[in-house]
Design a protein around this motif. Sequence first.
Motif, PDB file in Angstrom:
ATOM      1  N   PHE A  77       5.196  10.437   2.439  1.00 58.49           N
ATOM      2  CA  PHE A  77       4.824   9.246   1.684  1.00 58.49           C
ATOM      3  C   PHE A  77       5.165   8.017   2.509  1.00 58.49           C
ATOM      4  N   ASP A  78       4.326   6.991   2.414  1.00 61.37           N
ATOM      5  CA  ASP A  78       4.527   5.749   3.148  1.00 61.37           C
ATOM      6  C   ASP A  78       4.335   4.548   2.232  1.00 61.37           C
TER       7      ASP A  78
ATOM      8  N   SER B 230       0.753   5.364   0.353  1.00 55.32           N
ATOM      9  CA  SER B 230      -0.121   6.458   0.775  1.00 55.32           C
ATOM     10  C   SER B 230       0.693   7.734   0.905  1.00 55.32           C
ATOM     11  N   GLY B 231       0.012   8.843   0.909  1.00 58.21           N
ATOM     12  CA  GLY B 231       0.652  10.137   1.059  1.00 58.21           C
ATOM     13  C   GLY B 231      -0.222  11.054   1.882  1.00 58.21           C
ATOM     14  N   ASN B 232       0.373  12.113   2.366  1.00 54.63           N
ATOM     15  CA  ASN B 232      -0.380  13.085   3.151  1.00 54.63           C
ATOM     16  C   ASN B 232       0.215  14.462   2.966  1.00 54.63           C
TER      17      ASN B 232
ATOM     18  N   GLU C 132       0.846  -1.186   0.000  1.00 55.52           N
ATOM     19  CA  GLU C 132       0.000   0.000   0.000  1.00 55.52           C
ATOM     20  C   GLU C 132       0.882   1.236   0.000  1.00 55.52           C
TER      21      GLU C 132
ATOM     22  N   TYR D 281       6.854  -1.404   7.275  1.00 55.86           N
ATOM     23  CA  TYR D 281       6.559  -0.139   6.610  1.00 55.86           C
ATOM     24  C   TYR D 281       7.808   0.729   6.555  1.00 55.86           C
TER      25      TYR D 281
END
Length: 182
Positions: free
Chosen positions: A55-56, A28-30, A26, A64
């Motif tokens: 970003f992850d 993801s970003g924020n 997965e 992770y």
Amino acid sequence: MIKKALPAVLAATVLGGVSATAQAMEISGNVALTSDYRFRGISQSDESIAIQGGFDLGFENGIYLGTWGSSVDFDTNGDGFDGSLELDYYAGWAGSISDNIGIDVGILNYDNPGDDDAEGEYLEFYGSVSMWDVSLGLAYSDDYYGETGEFFYYSADTSLGLTENLSLDLQAGNNDLDEEGF
């Protein structure tokens, strides 16, 4: 030198830990615009607006890694802490040991690329145990920000669901520095 190589080592470790079989990943970003970037109760933006983002990558096995950055302003009048950016790299593992108990452990590198020297860069090891809606955490660094020596951060968090889309999140924490600095 070790701190500069950390992002590559973290990526190799995580990618090396992914088995040869296909694993779900997965990404993801924020991004956020905050009125004041506070880290553990201390303003990192001189009580001004900060822009942040990250970003992850998360893998099915709980491993992770990611990066996160924020604008900063320490307003230190030329004593070496004059960078305008914080850039963090981290890797860890999070998983459940039962339906109501979870664990998260990892390593985090805090970097302030614009500082005149390396006093603003340090490594931190962290871990937490979550039970239902409560989490207890501990973070440790052997050479904390500003070369203040050993550092421990103890925390307790809870999240109370008020409605389907609204929660109240609370945190209490304590910074325990080996020596006063900056």
